[in-house]
Scaffold this motif. Structure first.
Motif, PDB file in Angstrom:
ATOM      1  N   MET A   3       1.015  -1.378  -0.049  1.00 53.47           N
ATOM      2  CA  MET A   3      -0.052  -0.313   0.181  1.00 53.47           C
ATOM      3  C   MET A   3       0.293   1.507   0.327  1.00 53.47           C
ATOM      4  O   MET A   3       0.531   2.320  -0.634  1.00 53.47           O
ATOM      5  N   ALA A   4       2.300   0.984   0.967  1.00 52.78           N
ATOM      6  CA  ALA A   4       2.784   2.219   0.515  1.00 52.78           C
ATOM      7  C   ALA A   4       3.438   2.928  -0.650  1.00 52.78           C
ATOM      8  O   ALA A   4       3.912   4.088  -0.673  1.00 52.78           O
ATOM      9  N   THR A   5       3.408   2.090  -1.314  1.00 57.34           N
ATOM     10  CA  THR A   5       4.130   2.329  -3.560  1.00 57.34           C
ATOM     11  C   THR A   5       3.223   3.060  -4.071  1.00 57.34           C
ATOM     12  O   THR A   5       3.820   3.831  -5.013  1.00 57.34           O
ATOM     13  N   LEU A   6       1.551   3.054  -3.988  1.00 55.93           N
ATOM     14  CA  LEU A   6       0.505   3.523  -4.146  1.00 55.93           C
ATOM     15  C   LEU A   6       0.813   5.315  -3.973  1.00 55.93           C
ATOM     16  O   LEU A   6       0.448   5.787  -3.124  1.00 55.93           O
ATOM     17  N   ASP A   7       0.398   5.478  -5.558  1.00 52.82           N
ATOM     18  CA  ASP A   7       0.474   7.394  -5.515  1.00 52.82           C
ATOM     19  C   ASP A   7      -1.012   7.213  -5.334  1.00 52.82           C
ATOM     20  O   ASP A   7      -1.881   6.774  -5.129  1.00 52.82           O
ATOM     21  N   PRO A   8      -1.613   8.563  -4.170  1.00 53.07           N
ATOM     22  CA  PRO A   8      -2.942   9.009  -3.529  1.00 53.07           C
ATOM     23  C   PRO A   8      -3.350   9.404  -4.917  1.00 53.07           C
ATOM     24  O   PRO A   8      -4.294   8.574  -5.370  1.00 53.07           O
ATOM     25  N   GLN A   9      -3.022   9.876  -6.170  1.00 56.78           N
ATOM     26  CA  GLN A   9      -4.313   9.745  -7.186  1.00 56.78           C
ATOM     27  C   GLN A   9      -4.328   8.432  -7.736  1.00 56.78           C
ATOM     28  O   GLN A   9      -5.525   8.344  -8.044  1.00 56.78           O
ATOM     29  N   GLN A  10      -4.239   7.144  -7.709  1.00 61.30           N
ATOM     30  CA  GLN A  10      -4.128   6.579  -8.136  1.00 61.30           C
ATOM     31  C   GLN A  10      -4.736   5.326  -7.828  1.00 61.30           C
ATOM     32  O   GLN A  10      -5.615   5.098  -7.721  1.00 61.30           O
ATOM     33  N   LEU A  60      -7.236  22.655  -7.449  1.00 65.54           N
ATOM     34  CA  LEU A  60      -6.831  21.662  -7.230  1.00 65.54           C
ATOM     35  C   LEU A  60      -6.309  20.285  -7.317  1.00 65.54           C
ATOM     36  O   LEU A  60      -5.661  20.004  -8.107  1.00 65.54           O
ATOM     37  N   SER A  61      -6.267  19.939  -5.661  1.00 60.07           N
ATOM     38  CA  SER A  61      -5.024  18.809  -5.800  1.00 60.07           C
ATOM     39  C   SER A  61      -5.245  17.618  -6.229  1.00 60.07           C
ATOM     40  O   SER A  61      -4.612  16.566  -6.306  1.00 60.07           O
ATOM     41  N   ASP A  62      -7.165  17.033  -5.456  1.00 61.23           N
ATOM     42  CA  ASP A  62      -7.428  15.526  -5.636  1.00 61.23           C
ATOM     43  C   ASP A  62      -8.377  15.287  -5.850  1.00 61.23           C
ATOM     44  O   ASP A  62      -8.901  16.120  -6.497  1.00 61.23           O
ATOM     45  N   LEU A  63      -8.818  13.730  -5.976  1.00 51.41           N
ATOM     46  CA  LEU A  63     -10.115  13.914  -6.497  1.00 51.41           C
ATOM     47  C   LEU A  63     -10.734  13.797  -5.238  1.00 51.41           C
ATOM     48  O   LEU A  63     -11.639  12.615  -4.998  1.00 51.41           O
ATOM     49  N   SER A  64     -10.420  13.857  -4.124  1.00 50.49           N
ATOM     50  CA  SER A  64     -11.017  13.311  -2.596  1.00 50.49           C
ATOM     51  C   SER A  64     -12.378  14.144  -2.691  1.00 50.49           C
ATOM     52  O   SER A  64     -13.286  12.556  -2.607  1.00 50.49           O
ATOM     53  N   SER A  65     -12.967  15.170  -3.567  1.00 52.42           N
ATOM     54  CA  SER A  65     -13.712  16.034  -3.194  1.00 52.42           C
ATOM     55  C   SER A  65     -14.744  15.255  -4.094  1.00 52.42           C
ATOM     56  O   SER A  65     -15.819  14.887  -4.275  1.00 52.42           O
ATOM     57  N   LEU A  66     -14.249  14.392  -5.655  1.00 49.47           N
ATOM     58  CA  LEU A  66     -14.941  13.819  -6.143  1.00 49.47           C
ATOM     59  C   LEU A  66     -15.644  12.075  -5.701  1.00 49.47           C
ATOM     60  O   LEU A  66     -16.836  11.767  -5.945  1.00 49.47           O
ATOM     61  N   ILE A  67     -14.884  11.508  -5.284  1.00 46.61           N
ATOM     62  CA  ILE A  67     -15.332  10.501  -3.721  1.00 46.61           C
ATOM     63  C   ILE A  67     -16.276  11.043  -3.322  1.00 46.61           C
ATOM     64  O   ILE A  67     -16.972  10.067  -3.080  1.00 46.61           O
ATOM     65  N   THR A  68     -16.271  11.961  -2.231  1.00 45.37           N
ATOM     66  CA  THR A  68     -17.390  12.134  -1.584  1.00 45.37           C
ATOM     67  C   THR A  68     -18.286  12.353  -2.297  1.00 45.37           C
ATOM     68  O   THR A  68     -19.276  12.204  -1.933  1.00 45.37           O
ATOM     69  N   ALA A  69     -18.716  13.030  -3.265  1.00 43.22           N
ATOM     70  CA  ALA A  69     -19.685  13.260  -4.574  1.00 43.22           C
ATOM     71  C   ALA A  69     -20.186  12.336  -4.600  1.00 43.22           C
ATOM     72  O   ALA A  69     -21.229  11.927  -4.427  1.00 43.22           O
ATOM     73  N   THR A  70     -18.844  11.350  -4.662  1.00 43.34           N
ATOM     74  CA  THR A  70     -19.680  10.475  -6.186  1.00 43.34           C
ATOM     75  C   THR A  70     -20.563   9.356  -4.679  1.00 43.34           C
ATOM     76  O   THR A  70     -21.573   8.815  -4.836  1.00 43.34           O
ATOM     77  N   LEU A  71     -20.201   9.164  -3.120  1.00 47.07           N
ATOM     78  CA  LEU A  71     -20.354   8.184  -2.232  1.00 47.07           C
ATOM     79  C   LEU A  71     -21.845   9.237  -1.677  1.00 47.07           C
ATOM     80  O   LEU A  71     -22.967   7.753  -0.959  1.00 47.07           O
ATOM     81  N   LEU A  72     -21.507  10.044  -1.991  1.00 45.40           N
ATOM     82  CA  LEU A  72     -23.144  10.166  -1.688  1.00 45.40           C
ATOM     83  C   LEU A  72     -23.994  10.666  -2.329  1.00 45.40           C
ATOM     84  O   LEU A  72     -25.433  10.151  -2.224  1.00 45.40           O
ATOM     85  N   ALA A  73     -24.109  10.538  -3.081  1.00 47.99           N
ATOM     86  CA  ALA A  73     -24.272  10.249  -5.000  1.00 47.99           C
ATOM     87  C   ALA A  73     -25.043   9.100  -4.727  1.00 47.99           C
ATOM     88  O   ALA A  73     -27.148   8.575  -4.694  1.00 47.99           O
ATOM     89  N   LEU A  74     -25.124   7.582  -4.384  1.00 47.77           N
ATOM     90  CA  LEU A  74     -25.195   6.646  -3.853  1.00 47.77           C
ATOM     91  C   LEU A  74     -25.699   6.557  -3.032  1.00 47.77           C
ATOM     92  O   LEU A  74     -26.695   5.564  -3.319  1.00 47.77           O
ATOM     93  N   ALA A  75     -26.242   7.058  -2.010  1.00 49.59           N
ATOM     94  CA  ALA A  75     -26.381   6.831  -0.664  1.00 49.59           C
ATOM     95  C   ALA A  75     -27.974   7.555  -0.992  1.00 49.59           C
ATOM     96  O   ALA A  75     -28.584   6.980   0.041  1.00 49.59           O
ATOM     97  N   LEU A  76     -27.745   8.503  -1.548  1.00 50.99           N
ATOM     98  CA  LEU A  76     -29.183   9.207  -1.110  1.00 50.99           C
ATOM     99  C   LEU A  76     -30.140   9.179  -2.185  1.00 50.99           C
ATOM    100  O   LEU A  76     -29.437   8.103  -2.804  1.00 50.99           O
ATOM    101  N   PRO A  77     -31.987   9.302  -2.114  1.00 46.15           N
ATOM    102  CA  PRO A  77     -32.616   8.331  -3.113  1.00 46.15           C
ATOM    103  C   PRO A  77     -32.449   8.624  -4.325  1.00 46.15           C
ATOM    104  O   PRO A  77     -31.710   9.856  -4.129  1.00 46.15           O
ATOM    105  N   PRO A  78     -32.456   8.046  -5.194  1.00 48.77           N
ATOM    106  CA  PRO A  78     -32.856   8.528  -6.729  1.00 48.77           C
ATOM    107  C   PRO A  78     -33.603   8.635  -6.912  1.00 48.77           C
ATOM    108  O   PRO A  78     -34.734   9.028  -6.227  1.00 48.77           O
TER     109      PRO A  78
END
Length: 321
Positions: A3-10, A60-78
Motif C-alpha cells: 500500500m505504501a507504494t501506491l500514488d495517492p492519485q492512483q 485543485l489538488s486531488d479527486l477526494s472531493s469527487l469521491i465524497t460526491a460519488t458516495l453521497l450520490a449513491l447513498a441519497l435516494p434516486p
C-alpha cells in the motif's frame, strides 16, 4: 503491491473505478435517477472545490472531493430533489472537509453531508423509488419538481424500514407480502450490495486499503444480528444475511469505513473501528429513529478514533516465565 507504494492519485482513481459495479447495479435497479444524482453531486463538488481553493490561492489538488460526491450520490435516494443532492455535497465538503484545512478532517465528509440532510429533511431522504425507476424525461421532471400531481405509487418503504416498524407479521409473511423484500434482503439491494462487494474485493486485492475495517464492520454486524435473531417471528430483527444484504452495508464496509483521513491509522484500531461501526449500525437499524444506521455509526466512531489509537498502542505487560 504494498500500500505504501501506491500514488495517492492512483488510489483515488481506483476507488472511483471500483464503485462502477455498484453504480451499474443501481442504474439497472432504479434507472436514470442514479446518474442524475452523480451528475449533480459531481458538478457541485467541482464548484465548491474551485471556489474554496481560489479563496485560498491554491489549485485543485486531488479527486477526494469527487469521491465524497460519488458516495453521497449513491447513498441519497434516486430522484431526490436537486437541491437535496446539492446541499448534501456542499454541506459535506464545507463542514466535513474544508473547514479543517487540507486532509485534517476528523469526520467522514460524505457521512457529514448525509447526516445533515437526514436530520434536516427526513421525509425526502426516506423517499426511495420502487425497483423500476422512471424514464429519463420523467426522472428529470421529478428531480426538478416539475411532476405536478404525479402519484407517489412508484415510491415505497425500504426493507429495513418495513422490518423496523413491523408489529404483527412474521418474517416469512413480510417477505411474501411486501415488495420491499427480495430473496434474502431488500428487493434489488441484494444485488447492489453484492456489486459493491465485488468492487471492494478488487480494492483489497490491489491493496488500496487493508482488510481490518471492512472485516471488523461485517464481522460485528453478522455476530450481533446472529445473537439477536430469533427466527421468523413477528418480533424478529432479521437474519444476519438480511442485514448484510440490505441498506448500505457493503458500500459502507468498503468505501466509507476505509476513508483514510478520518479513520484510524494502525491495523488494530481499524479493526476496532469497523467493529464499532457494525454494532452501532445494527443498534440504530433496530432501535433508532432511522432505517439505516451506517452514517451515524461512522460519525460516532470517528469521535472514538483517538481513543482507539491509544488503545491499539497500549503494550501488553510482559509475563514472567
Amino acid at each position: 503491491m504494498p500500500m505504501a507504494t501506491l500514488d495517492p492519485q492512483q488510489v483515488l482513481q481506483r476507488v472511483l473505478l471500483a464503485t462502477l459495479p455498484g453504480v451499474l447495479a443501481m442504474f439497472w435497479l432504479y434507472g436514470w435517477g442514479v446518474l442524475i444524482n452523480l451528475l449533480l453531486a459531481g458538478g457541485c463538488a467541482l464548484l465548491v472545490d474551485t471556489g474554496v481553493n481560489r479563496l485560498r490561492g491554491r489549485r485543485l489538488s486531488d479527486l477526494s472531493s469527487l469521491i465524497t460526491a460519488t458516495l453521497l450520490a449513491l447513498a441519497l435516494p434516486p430522484y431526490c430533489p436537486w437541491w437535496l443532492c446539492v446541499a448534501a455535497v456542499a454541506g459535506g465538503l464545507l463542514l466535513g472537509k474544508h473547514l479543517y484545512g487540507s486532509n485534517r478532517n476528523p469526520f467522514n465528509p460524505a457521512m457529514v453531508g448525509y447526516a445533515l440532510m437526514l436530520v434536516a429533511f427526513p421525509q425526502p431522504m426516506t423517499h426511495w423509488p420502487a425497483p423500476h425507476g422512471l424514464d429519463l424525461l420523467a426522472g428529470v421532471h421529478q428531480v426538478l419538481g416539475l411532476q405536478g400531481d404525479t402519484p407517489d405509487a412508484w415510491a415505497q418503504a425500504t426493507a429495513l424500514d418495513a422490518l423496523r416498524i413491523n408489529k404483527s407479521l412474521t418474517i416469512d409473511e413480510l417477505f411474501a407480502r411486501s415488495p420491499a423484500f427480495g430473496f434474502f434482503g431488500g428487493n434489488g439491494s441484494e444485488w447492489v450490495n453484492l456489486a459493491f462487494l465485488a468492487g471492494g474485493i478488487v480494492l483489497l486485492r490491489q491493496r488500496v486499503f487493508s482488510w481490518h475495517a471492512p472485516v471488523g464492520m461485517l464481522g460485528s454486524l453478522f455476530v450481533i444480528s446472529l445473537l439477536c435473531w430469533n427466527g421468523s417471528g413477528s418480533d424478529s430483527h432479521g437474519s444476519p444475511l438480511f442485514h448484510l444484504l440490505s441498506g448500505a452495508t457493503f458500500l459502507g464496509a468498503f468505501f466509507i469505513v476505509t476513508e483514510p483521513v478520518s479513520g484510524p491509522r494502525s491495523p488494530k484500531a481499524r479493526l476496532l473501528f469497523g467493529a464499532g461501526v457494525g454494532v452501532l449500525t445494527y443498534l440504530i437499524r433496530m432501535w433508532g429513529g432511522y432505517p439505516d444506521g451506517v452514517a451515524f455509526a461512522v460519525l460516532l466512531m470517528n469521535l472514538a478514533v483517538p481513543a482507539l489509537e491509544r488503545l491499539a498502542a497500549t503494550k501488553q505487560p510482559a509475563v514472567n516465565a
